[in-house]
Design a protein around this motif. Sequence first.
Motif, mmCIF file in Angstrom:
data_model
loop_
_atom_site.group_PDB
_atom_site.id
_atom_site.type_symbol
_atom_site.label_atom_id
_atom_site.label_comp_id
_atom_site.label_asym_id
_atom_site.label_seq_id
_atom_site.Cartn_x
_atom_site.Cartn_y
_atom_site.Cartn_z
ATOM 1 N N TRP A 1 17.406 20.865 -18.514
ATOM 2 C CA TRP A 1 17.138 22.153 -17.883
ATOM 3 C C TRP A 1 15.676 22.518 -18.076
ATOM 4 O O TRP A 1 15.265 22.928 -19.153
ATOM 5 C CB TRP A 1 18.066 23.224 -18.452
ATOM 6 C CG TRP A 1 19.491 22.856 -18.254
ATOM 7 C CD1 TRP A 1 20.340 22.328 -19.169
ATOM 8 C CD2 TRP A 1 20.234 22.947 -17.038
ATOM 9 N NE1 TRP A 1 21.565 22.088 -18.600
ATOM 10 C CE2 TRP A 1 21.533 22.459 -17.297
ATOM 11 C CE3 TRP A 1 19.928 23.395 -15.749
ATOM 12 C CZ2 TRP A 1 22.526 22.409 -16.323
ATOM 13 C CZ3 TRP A 1 20.925 23.339 -14.794
ATOM 14 C CH2 TRP A 1 22.195 22.855 -15.074
ATOM 15 N N LEU A 2 14.907 22.393 -17.027
ATOM 16 C CA LEU A 2 13.467 22.608 -17.099
ATOM 17 C C LEU A 2 13.103 24.046 -16.765
ATOM 18 O O LEU A 2 13.686 24.651 -15.870
ATOM 19 C CB LEU A 2 12.754 21.681 -16.109
ATOM 20 C CG LEU A 2 13.054 20.187 -16.255
ATOM 21 C CD1 LEU A 2 12.336 19.415 -15.168
ATOM 22 C CD2 LEU A 2 12.668 19.692 -17.633
ATOM 23 N N HIS A 3 12.111 24.582 -17.463
ATOM 24 C CA HIS A 3 11.611 25.909 -17.107
ATOM 25 C C HIS A 3 10.633 25.764 -15.941
ATOM 26 O O HIS A 3 10.186 24.659 -15.611
ATOM 27 C CB HIS A 3 11.006 26.635 -18.304
ATOM 28 C CG HIS A 3 9.933 25.883 -19.016
ATOM 29 N ND1 HIS A 3 8.694 25.636 -18.456
ATOM 30 C CD2 HIS A 3 9.903 25.341 -20.249
ATOM 31 C CE1 HIS A 3 7.956 24.976 -19.316
ATOM 32 N NE2 HIS A 3 8.665 24.776 -20.411
ATOM 33 N N ALA A 4 10.316 26.874 -15.295
ATOM 34 C CA ALA A 4 9.516 26.869 -14.059
ATOM 35 C C ALA A 4 8.183 26.143 -14.220
ATOM 36 O O ALA A 4 7.775 25.383 -13.337
ATOM 37 C CB ALA A 4 9.282 28.304 -13.586
ATOM 38 N N GLU A 5 7.518 26.357 -15.328
ATOM 39 C CA GLU A 5 6.205 25.737 -15.542
ATOM 40 C C GLU A 5 6.312 24.211 -15.566
ATOM 41 O O GLU A 5 5.508 23.514 -14.962
ATOM 42 C CB GLU A 5 5.630 26.259 -16.863
ATOM 43 C CG GLU A 5 4.231 25.786 -17.146
ATOM 44 C CD GLU A 5 3.739 26.399 -18.434
ATOM 45 O OE1 GLU A 5 3.612 25.656 -19.435
ATOM 46 O OE2 GLU A 5 3.495 27.621 -18.453
ATOM 47 N N ARG A 6 7.313 23.699 -16.257
ATOM 48 C CA ARG A 6 7.504 22.252 -16.321
ATOM 49 C C ARG A 6 8.022 21.694 -15.001
ATOM 50 O O ARG A 6 7.677 20.580 -14.591
ATOM 51 C CB ARG A 6 8.489 21.928 -17.442
ATOM 52 C CG ARG A 6 8.026 20.755 -18.236
ATOM 53 C CD ARG A 6 8.831 20.501 -19.450
ATOM 54 N NE ARG A 6 9.192 19.097 -19.377
ATOM 55 C CZ ARG A 6 10.269 18.594 -19.888
ATOM 56 N NH1 ARG A 6 11.115 19.339 -20.523
ATOM 57 N NH2 ARG A 6 10.514 17.326 -19.763
ATOM 58 N N LEU B 1 15.612 14.432 -9.360
ATOM 59 C CA LEU B 1 16.789 15.257 -9.611
ATOM 60 C C LEU B 1 16.524 16.051 -10.885
ATOM 61 O O LEU B 1 16.198 15.470 -11.921
ATOM 62 C CB LEU B 1 18.035 14.396 -9.753
ATOM 63 C CG LEU B 1 18.447 13.652 -8.488
ATOM 64 C CD1 LEU B 1 19.650 12.766 -8.765
ATOM 65 C CD2 LEU B 1 18.738 14.615 -7.359
ATOM 66 N N VAL B 2 16.654 17.373 -10.784
ATOM 67 C CA VAL B 2 16.310 18.252 -11.897
ATOM 68 C C VAL B 2 17.341 19.369 -12.031
ATOM 69 O O VAL B 2 18.144 19.608 -11.131
ATOM 70 C CB VAL B 2 14.908 18.881 -11.711
ATOM 71 C CG1 VAL B 2 13.826 17.815 -11.699
ATOM 72 C CG2 VAL B 2 14.855 19.718 -10.445
ATOM 73 N N GLY B 3 17.271 20.062 -13.140
ATOM 74 C CA GLY B 3 18.083 21.248 -13.355
ATOM 75 C C GLY B 3 17.207 22.361 -13.886
ATOM 76 O O GLY B 3 16.228 22.114 -14.599
ATOM 77 N N THR B 4 17.537 23.586 -13.519
ATOM 78 C CA THR B 4 16.798 24.743 -13.997
ATOM 79 C C THR B 4 17.759 25.917 -14.109
ATOM 80 O O THR B 4 18.881 25.867 -13.609
ATOM 81 C CB THR B 4 15.608 25.080 -13.068
ATOM 82 O OG1 THR B 4 14.752 26.000 -13.724
ATOM 83 C CG2 THR B 4 16.077 25.622 -11.736
ATOM 84 N N CYS B 5 17.298 26.959 -14.765
ATOM 85 C CA CYS B 5 18.124 28.138 -14.964
ATOM 86 C C CYS B 5 17.230 29.366 -14.865
ATOM 87 O O CYS B 5 16.102 29.352 -15.357
ATOM 88 C CB CYS B 5 18.773 28.060 -16.342
ATOM 89 S SG CYS B 5 19.906 29.418 -16.670
ATOM 90 N N THR C 1 8.485 31.672 -11.492
ATOM 91 C CA THR C 1 9.541 31.742 -10.485
ATOM 92 C C THR C 1 9.829 30.363 -9.904
ATOM 93 O O THR C 1 8.972 29.478 -9.916
ATOM 94 C CB THR C 1 9.171 32.704 -9.334
ATOM 95 O OG1 THR C 1 7.976 32.234 -8.720
ATOM 96 C CG2 THR C 1 8.977 34.115 -9.848
ATOM 97 N N ILE C 2 11.046 30.216 -9.388
ATOM 98 C CA ILE C 2 11.507 28.956 -8.816
ATOM 99 C C ILE C 2 12.144 29.246 -7.464
ATOM 100 O O ILE C 2 13.185 29.905 -7.398
ATOM 101 C CB ILE C 2 12.550 28.279 -9.732
ATOM 102 C CG1 ILE C 2 11.977 28.068 -11.131
ATOM 103 C CG2 ILE C 2 13.039 26.968 -9.124
ATOM 104 C CD1 ILE C 2 12.896 28.433 -12.233
ATOM 105 N N HIS D 1 9.884 23.490 -4.024
ATOM 106 C CA HIS D 1 11.154 24.213 -4.049
ATOM 107 C C HIS D 1 12.251 23.259 -4.492
ATOM 108 O O HIS D 1 12.102 22.044 -4.449
ATOM 109 C CB HIS D 1 11.483 24.839 -2.688
ATOM 110 C CG HIS D 1 11.404 23.885 -1.552
ATOM 111 N ND1 HIS D 1 10.261 23.712 -0.815
ATOM 112 C CD2 HIS D 1 12.311 23.037 -1.039
ATOM 113 C CE1 HIS D 1 10.474 22.793 0.114
ATOM 114 N NE2 HIS D 1 11.707 22.376 0.002
ATOM 115 N N LEU D 2 13.347 23.847 -4.922
ATOM 116 C CA LEU D 2 14.505 23.096 -5.364
ATOM 117 C C LEU D 2 15.574 23.156 -4.277
ATOM 118 O O LEU D 2 15.909 24.235 -3.803
ATOM 119 C CB LEU D 2 15.042 23.705 -6.669
ATOM 120 C CG LEU D 2 16.283 23.077 -7.286
ATOM 121 C CD1 LEU D 2 16.036 21.622 -7.650
ATOM 122 C CD2 LEU D 2 16.700 23.867 -8.523
#
Length: 138
Positions: free
Chosen positions: A29-34, A43-47, A73-74, A114-115
């Motif tokens: 789970w990556l934060h916006a900066e990363r 393929l990624v995940g974020t919250c 922001t994402i 964008h995701l």
Amino acid sequence: MWQDYASLGLSLRAHPLALLRARLPAPRWLHAERLRRQPNGRLVGTCGLVTARQKPGTARGVLFLTLEDETGTIPVIVWRHVQARFGPALLHGRLLAIRGQWRRQGEGEHAVCHLIAGHVQDLSAWLGELAVPSRDFH
């Protein structure tokens, strides 16, 4: 603190995600900066907290979300078939974990990113755990 953030869009305390980050498995789970540094197609995940939901009539049913975490922001694009599968979470969730494909056009600070959502999980219940209980001074 969550009430501050929900009603005002800000809090004098830490961002809610900064307090919940330890509960998310870090490598997945990556934060916006990363996330912004990820290559196209990964393929990624974020919250993040949902700060905007848009479904313009001209977008042929595509839903646009904006998530916010403690680093930024994402932008998220949700196609119709994903909306059909995760509709309640997408429409009502305040804190969402989203996995999908990261899209990036260009390089550096001018890259458009964008995701593309593939899987959505509603973690809004976690926000209730942030409520500060009343102190009893008796």
